[in-house]
Design an enzyme around this catalytic site. Structure first.
Site, short mmCIF file in Angstrom:
data_model
loop_
_atom_site.label_atom_id
_atom_site.label_comp_id
_atom_site.label_asym_id
_atom_site.label_seq_id
_atom_site.Cartn_x
_atom_site.Cartn_y
_atom_site.Cartn_z
N ARG A 1 -26.31 23.29 -10.47
CA ARG A 1 -26.01 23.70 -11.84
C ARG A 1 -26.46 22.68 -12.87
O ARG A 1 -26.38 22.94 -14.09
CB ARG A 1 -24.49 23.88 -12.01
CG ARG A 1 -23.90 25.25 -11.76
CD ARG A 1 -24.08 26.26 -12.88
NE ARG A 1 -24.00 25.74 -14.23
CZ ARG A 1 -22.88 25.56 -14.91
NH1 ARG A 1 -21.72 25.82 -14.37
NH2 ARG A 1 -22.92 25.09 -16.15
N ASP B 1 -18.43 34.94 -14.58
CA ASP B 1 -17.36 34.60 -15.52
C ASP B 1 -16.86 35.90 -16.13
O ASP B 1 -17.63 36.86 -16.29
CB ASP B 1 -17.87 33.67 -16.61
CG ASP B 1 -16.73 33.12 -17.46
OD1 ASP B 1 -16.21 32.04 -17.12
OD2 ASP B 1 -16.33 33.77 -18.45
N TYR C 1 -9.19 36.79 -25.64
CA TYR C 1 -10.34 35.96 -26.02
C TYR C 1 -11.03 36.50 -27.27
O TYR C 1 -11.39 35.74 -28.18
CB TYR C 1 -11.35 35.90 -24.87
CG TYR C 1 -11.03 34.88 -23.80
CD1 TYR C 1 -10.99 33.53 -24.11
CD2 TYR C 1 -10.78 35.27 -22.50
CE1 TYR C 1 -10.70 32.58 -23.14
CE2 TYR C 1 -10.49 34.33 -21.51
CZ TYR C 1 -10.45 32.99 -21.84
OH TYR C 1 -10.17 32.05 -20.88
N ARG D 1 -11.90 30.38 -7.52
CA ARG D 1 -12.76 29.27 -7.93
C ARG D 1 -13.19 28.41 -6.74
O ARG D 1 -13.40 27.20 -6.87
CB ARG D 1 -12.07 28.38 -8.98
CG ARG D 1 -11.84 29.09 -10.30
CD ARG D 1 -11.39 28.12 -11.39
NE ARG D 1 -10.98 28.84 -12.57
CZ ARG D 1 -9.94 28.49 -13.33
NH1 ARG D 1 -9.22 27.43 -13.04
NH2 ARG D 1 -9.62 29.19 -14.40
N ARG E 1 -16.77 23.67 -9.46
CA ARG E 1 -16.85 22.25 -9.79
C ARG E 1 -16.30 21.30 -8.74
O ARG E 1 -16.56 20.10 -8.78
CB ARG E 1 -16.12 22.00 -11.12
CG ARG E 1 -16.81 22.66 -12.30
CD ARG E 1 -15.93 22.67 -13.52
NE ARG E 1 -14.76 23.52 -13.36
CZ ARG E 1 -13.80 23.66 -14.27
NH1 ARG E 1 -13.88 22.99 -15.41
NH2 ARG E 1 -12.78 24.46 -14.05
#
Length: 355
Positions: A51, A87, A162, A38, A42
């Site tokens: 973004r 992702d 998931y 990552r 962010r």
């Protein structure tokens, strides 16, 4: 061809002699290579800017945006490898699964997969389904030059979790109920996901990935016996399917201290280690013949610079006798991390390990 062999009869790629790929092959390195899970995301203000107003899944499908986001931490931090911005649910979306990534929640599946009839919704993935991936890799490899680009995918167990749960889960109750209650359906589900995952990795490798990482984010929820019986066959199938390309294969999971040896057995060349197990102990559990990646606790980066250096030194000392070590965090960069702390960390590791 093994990732630990030179490319027989082929011209070495621009990235072949990079510190990152040398470490993957357990060869001597000029310094311990560093990259962060990552690292693109962010924690970077430039990421938040580009973004802004663009949903996560849409951002993964815009090649020029993907290239820009992937390059941002390489420019800022001077890391030894880039990792493709995407992702783990992208290949599921590409084959038509109705899902979305909801801010603050994560991937949410509209209709969970829990019956044999549901398996029909998991069709094969083709390169045409993810043509934007091929395009983005082309942009990136031209820009990165000698800096390796890591491709990645979610491992079959984590994708299954998931799909079966319908989203993130703390206890994985539906997943385990299916795994224990209908082991044949479970095996067929993971086998189908192994094919989709391997196809997704092949697209990335053929487009220029220097290495690939398989993320099994949730597999730490299982015992070693359950992993060996119910998960390892599918993970092994993924690794074996891409073995012929000769690119290093990395395997990482969270809370997998008890599974490290088995995760190496599944076929990885490099085993990722989270922060719960020291690197020297991880090497003992994994056994010889594998490089290791890790493993500073991401939360350490919120401490003082002196404390970060102290904890980093502990990781480097524990890894001092490893055949191959790639410095990384024990999980992804936390969103509120100060980017300057990451830049200082890269410089510190490079300086301390210069040979």
């Amino acid at each position: 061809m093994s990732a630990n062999q030179s490319p027989a009869g082929k011209q070495p790629t621009a990235t072949y002699d990079s510190a990152f790929l040398k470490a993957c092959r357990r060869e001597p390195v000029p310094h311990t290579p560093v990259w962060f899970m990552r690292q693109a995301g962010r924690s970077l203000p430039e990421y938040l800017k580009v973004r802004e107003g663009i949903p996560m899944l849409e951002s993964c499908m815009r090649p020029e945006l993907v290239a820009e986001i992937t390059l941002q931490p390489v420019r800022r931090h001077g890391v030894d490898a880039a990792i493709y911005f995407s992702d783990i649910v992208v290949p599921l979306k590409a084959i038509g699964i109705d899902l979305d990534i909801k801010p603050g929640v994560g991937p949410v599946i509209e209709n969970p997969i829990r019956t044999r009839a549901d398996l029909a919704r998991l069709r094969d993935l083709t390169p045409e389904d993810v043509s934007y991936v091929t395009e983005a890799f082309g942009l990136l490899t031209r820009e990165l030059g000698a800096t390796p680009l890591i491709g990645f995918a979610g491992a079959p167990f984590t994708l299954a979790s998931y799909l079966v749960e319908g989203g993130p889960s703390r206890n994985h109750e539906h997943t385990k109920a299916l795994m224990y209650g209908d082991p044949q359906l479970w095996a067929d589900l993971l086998d189908r996901l192994a094919d989709i995952t391997a196809a997704f990795l092949k697209v990335q490798i053929e487009a220029g990935a220097s290495a690939v990482q398989l993320f099994d984010s949730w597999v730490g929820a299982l015992s070693p016996a359950d992993y060996r019986r119910s998960v390892m066959p599918a993970s092994r199938k993924v690794f074996e399917t891409v073995a012929g390309y000769g690119v290093p294969r990395i395997h990482f999971g969270v809370g997998t201290g008890e599974l490290l040896g088995l995760m190496g057995e599944a076929g990885a060349d490099v085993v990722g280690v989270d922060w719960r197990v020291p690197m020297d102990e991880a090497a003992r559990r994994v056994g010889p013949g594998k490089a290791l990646q890790g493993n500073l606790d991401p939360a350490v980066l919120f401490a003082t610079p002196q404390a970060v250096e102290t904890k980093t030194r502990e990781v480097l000392d524990a890894a001092a006798d490893l055949e191959g070590h790639i410095f990384n965090l024990g999980h992804g960069v936390l969103p509120a991390t100060d980017p300057d702390a990451l830049t200082r960390l890269v410089e510190y590791v490079h300086t301390q390990t210069a040979r």
